[in-house]
Write a protein that holds these residues in place. Structure first.
Motif, PDB file in Angstrom:
ATOM      1  N   TRP A  91       0.828  -1.203   0.000  1.00  0.00           N
ATOM      2  CA  TRP A  91       0.000   0.000   0.000  1.00  0.00           C
ATOM      3  C   TRP A  91       0.866   1.257   0.000  1.00  0.00           C
ATOM      4  O   TRP A  91       0.940   1.974   0.975  1.00  0.00           O
ATOM      5  CB  TRP A  91      -0.964  -0.014   1.177  1.00  0.00           C
ATOM      6  N   MET A  92       1.497   1.513  -1.139  1.00  0.00           N
ATOM      7  CA  MET A  92       2.290   2.726  -1.328  1.00  0.00           C
ATOM      8  C   MET A  92       1.395   3.777  -1.981  1.00  0.00           C
ATOM      9  O   MET A  92       0.201   3.546  -2.161  1.00  0.00           O
ATOM     10  CB  MET A  92       3.484   2.428  -2.234  1.00  0.00           C
ATOM     11  N   GLN A  93       1.983   4.905  -2.351  1.00  0.00           N
ATOM     12  CA  GLN A  93       1.226   5.954  -3.054  1.00  0.00           C
ATOM     13  C   GLN A  93       0.498   5.347  -4.254  1.00  0.00           C
ATOM     14  O   GLN A  93      -0.676   5.599  -4.469  1.00  0.00           O
ATOM     15  CB  GLN A  93       2.182   7.067  -3.509  1.00  0.00           C
ATOM     16  N   GLU A  94       1.219   4.557  -5.028  1.00  0.00           N
ATOM     17  CA  GLU A  94       0.629   3.776  -6.125  1.00  0.00           C
ATOM     18  C   GLU A  94       0.716   2.319  -5.693  1.00  0.00           C
ATOM     19  O   GLU A  94       1.782   1.704  -5.797  1.00  0.00           O
ATOM     20  CB  GLU A  94       1.410   3.982  -7.432  1.00  0.00           C
ATOM     21  N   PRO A  95      -0.377   1.743  -5.163  1.00  0.00           N
ATOM     22  CA  PRO A  95      -0.316   0.361  -4.659  1.00  0.00           C
ATOM     23  C   PRO A  95       0.128  -0.638  -5.735  1.00  0.00           C
ATOM     24  O   PRO A  95      -0.149  -0.466  -6.923  1.00  0.00           O
ATOM     25  CB  PRO A  95      -1.751   0.078  -4.232  1.00  0.00           C
ATOM     26  N   VAL A  96       0.843  -1.659  -5.268  1.00  0.00           N
ATOM     27  CA  VAL A  96       1.340  -2.718  -6.144  1.00  0.00           C
ATOM     28  C   VAL A  96       0.819  -4.038  -5.600  1.00  0.00           C
ATOM     29  O   VAL A  96       0.828  -4.268  -4.392  1.00  0.00           O
ATOM     30  CB  VAL A  96       2.892  -2.736  -6.150  1.00  0.00           C
ATOM     31  N   GLY A  97       0.341  -4.909  -6.495  1.00  0.00           N
ATOM     32  CA  GLY A  97      -0.182  -6.195  -6.052  1.00  0.00           C
ATOM     33  C   GLY A  97       0.399  -7.360  -6.823  1.00  0.00           C
ATOM     34  O   GLY A  97       0.799  -7.222  -7.981  1.00  0.00           O
ATOM     35  N   LEU A  98       0.448  -8.495  -6.148  1.00  0.00           N
ATOM     36  CA  LEU A  98       0.940  -9.741  -6.729  1.00  0.00           C
ATOM     37  C   LEU A  98      -0.055 -10.827  -6.342  1.00  0.00           C
ATOM     38  O   LEU A  98      -0.403 -10.957  -5.165  1.00  0.00           O
ATOM     39  CB  LEU A  98       2.324 -10.057  -6.159  1.00  0.00           C
ATOM     40  N   LEU A  99      -0.526 -11.593  -7.310  1.00  0.00           N
ATOM     41  CA  LEU A  99      -1.473 -12.666  -7.044  1.00  0.00           C
ATOM     42  C   LEU A  99      -0.823 -14.001  -7.367  1.00  0.00           C
ATOM     43  O   LEU A  99      -0.301 -14.189  -8.466  1.00  0.00           O
ATOM     44  CB  LEU A  99      -2.746 -12.484  -7.881  1.00  0.00           C
ATOM     45  N   ILE A 100      -0.841 -14.903  -6.388  1.00  0.00           N
ATOM     46  CA  ILE A 100      -0.269 -16.239  -6.558  1.00  0.00           C
ATOM     47  C   ILE A 100      -1.419 -17.239  -6.471  1.00  0.00           C
ATOM     48  O   ILE A 100      -2.144 -17.254  -5.471  1.00  0.00           O
ATOM     49  CB  ILE A 100       0.773 -16.553  -5.460  1.00  0.00           C
ATOM     50  N   LYS A 101      -1.571 -18.047  -7.501  1.00  0.00           N
ATOM     51  CA  LYS A 101      -2.601 -19.091  -7.478  1.00  0.00           C
ATOM     52  C   LYS A 101      -1.879 -20.433  -7.391  1.00  0.00           C
ATOM     53  O   LYS A 101      -1.370 -20.944  -8.383  1.00  0.00           O
ATOM     54  CB  LYS A 101      -3.477 -19.034  -8.726  1.00  0.00           C
ATOM     55  N   GLN A 102      -1.832 -20.970  -6.186  1.00  0.00           N
ATOM     56  CA  GLN A 102      -1.143 -22.242  -5.955  1.00  0.00           C
ATOM     57  C   GLN A 102      -1.624 -22.762  -4.602  1.00  0.00           C
ATOM     58  O   GLN A 102      -1.406 -22.108  -3.573  1.00  0.00           O
ATOM     59  CB  GLN A 102       0.365 -22.018  -5.972  1.00  0.00           C
ATOM     60  N   PRO A 103      -2.301 -23.904  -4.573  1.00  0.00           N
ATOM     61  CA  PRO A 103      -2.883 -24.413  -3.324  1.00  0.00           C
ATOM     62  C   PRO A 103      -1.897 -24.561  -2.171  1.00  0.00           C
ATOM     63  O   PRO A 103      -2.233 -24.237  -1.026  1.00  0.00           O
ATOM     64  CB  PRO A 103      -3.468 -25.773  -3.717  1.00  0.00           C
ATOM     65  N   GLU A 104      -0.689 -25.034  -2.426  1.00  0.00           N
ATOM     66  CA  GLU A 104       0.274 -25.227  -1.338  1.00  0.00           C
ATOM     67  C   GLU A 104       0.743 -23.892  -0.751  1.00  0.00           C
ATOM     68  O   GLU A 104       0.967 -23.782   0.454  1.00  0.00           O
ATOM     69  CB  GLU A 104       1.465 -26.062  -1.800  1.00  0.00           C
ATOM     70  N   VAL A 105       0.884 -22.893  -1.602  1.00  0.00           N
ATOM     71  CA  VAL A 105       1.270 -21.566  -1.120  1.00  0.00           C
ATOM     72  C   VAL A 105       0.137 -20.993  -0.269  1.00  0.00           C
ATOM     73  O   VAL A 105       0.364 -20.464   0.823  1.00  0.00           O
ATOM     74  CB  VAL A 105       1.621 -20.620  -2.296  1.00  0.00           C
ATOM     75  N   ALA A 106      -1.099 -21.128  -0.737  1.00  0.00           N
ATOM     76  CA  ALA A 106      -2.257 -20.639   0.020  1.00  0.00           C
ATOM     77  C   ALA A 106      -2.355 -21.348   1.371  1.00  0.00           C
ATOM     78  O   ALA A 106      -2.618 -20.711   2.397  1.00  0.00           O
ATOM     79  CB  ALA A 106      -3.534 -20.827  -0.780  1.00  0.00           C
ATOM     80  N   LYS A 107      -2.112 -22.650   1.383  1.00  0.00           N
ATOM     81  CA  LYS A 107      -2.172 -23.413   2.630  1.00  0.00           C
ATOM     82  C   LYS A 107      -1.107 -22.930   3.613  1.00  0.00           C
ATOM     83  O   LYS A 107      -1.373 -22.758   4.806  1.00  0.00           O
ATOM     84  CB  LYS A 107      -1.982 -24.899   2.331  1.00  0.00           C
ATOM     85  N   ALA A 108       0.103 -22.682   3.127  1.00  0.00           N
ATOM     86  CA  ALA A 108       1.192 -22.208   3.990  1.00  0.00           C
ATOM     87  C   ALA A 108       0.854 -20.842   4.595  1.00  0.00           C
ATOM     88  O   ALA A 108       1.011 -20.621   5.797  1.00  0.00           O
ATOM     89  CB  ALA A 108       2.503 -22.127   3.204  1.00  0.00           C
ATOM     90  N   PHE A 109       0.349 -19.918   3.769  1.00  0.00           N
ATOM     91  CA  PHE A 109       0.001 -18.596   4.278  1.00  0.00           C
ATOM     92  C   PHE A 109      -1.190 -18.661   5.227  1.00  0.00           C
ATOM     93  O   PHE A 109      -1.256 -17.905   6.195  1.00  0.00           O
ATOM     94  CB  PHE A 109      -0.263 -17.617   3.128  1.00  0.00           C
ATOM     95  N   LYS A 110      -2.121 -19.571   4.988  1.00  0.00           N
ATOM     96  CA  LYS A 110      -3.261 -19.742   5.906  1.00  0.00           C
ATOM     97  C   LYS A 110      -2.754 -20.222   7.262  1.00  0.00           C
ATOM     98  O   LYS A 110      -3.253 -19.782   8.313  1.00  0.00           O
ATOM     99  CB  LYS A 110      -4.266 -20.741   5.306  1.00  0.00           C
ATOM    100  N   ASN A 111      -1.756 -21.089   7.276  1.00  0.00           N
ATOM    101  CA  ASN A 111      -1.160 -21.532   8.537  1.00  0.00           C
ATOM    102  C   ASN A 111      -0.515 -20.354   9.279  1.00  0.00           C
ATOM    103  O   ASN A 111      -0.639 -20.241  10.498  1.00  0.00           O
ATOM    104  CB  ASN A 111      -0.124 -22.633   8.299  1.00  0.00           C
TER     105      ASN A 111
END
Length: 122
Positions: A91-111
């Protein structure tokens, strides 16, 4: 527009959203869009679980559970986990985003989220 695309993807996905480092800056940066996103989210019954850092704000987040971490966790980086996706937004002056679609990555971040959630205060 890219950040709005991530939020619209959350609506399409229809899964609960877990946010590490929820940012009040989002409301400021997307002040005209956030009310529309919130309306769509509530209509689709998509619940938010948000972890903020630092002091509590008086604004409530509709259809959400919110907890607070110590101010030392404050950052410009916000991580949203939903379905099999992880969105990282700076969340900078001009926000930058990155989207990762990968079940194992999502599971790790959910943990990570669940661990921090236990540390958070209501």
């Amino acid at each position: 527009e890219g950040i709005k695309t991530i939020f619209e993807d959350q609506i399409r996905d229809g899964k609960e959203v877990y946010i590490i480092g929820a940012s009040h800056q989002a409301k400021e940066s997307l002040q005209f869009y956030i009310p529309h996103y919130t309306d769509k989210r509530i209509k689709k019954k998509i619940k938010l679980h948000a972890l903020y850092a630092g002091e509590r704000h008086t604004n409530t987040v509709p259809f959400a559970e919110v907890r607070y971490l110590p101010a030392s966790f404050a950052s410009l980086v916000s991580t949203s986990i939903y379905g099999d996706k992880v969105a990282i937004i700076v969340w900078m002056q001009e926000p930058v985003g990155l989207l990762i679609k990968q079940p194992e990555v999502a599971k790790a971040f959910k943990n990570y989220f669940e661990l921090l959630w236990k540390m958070g205060k209501e």
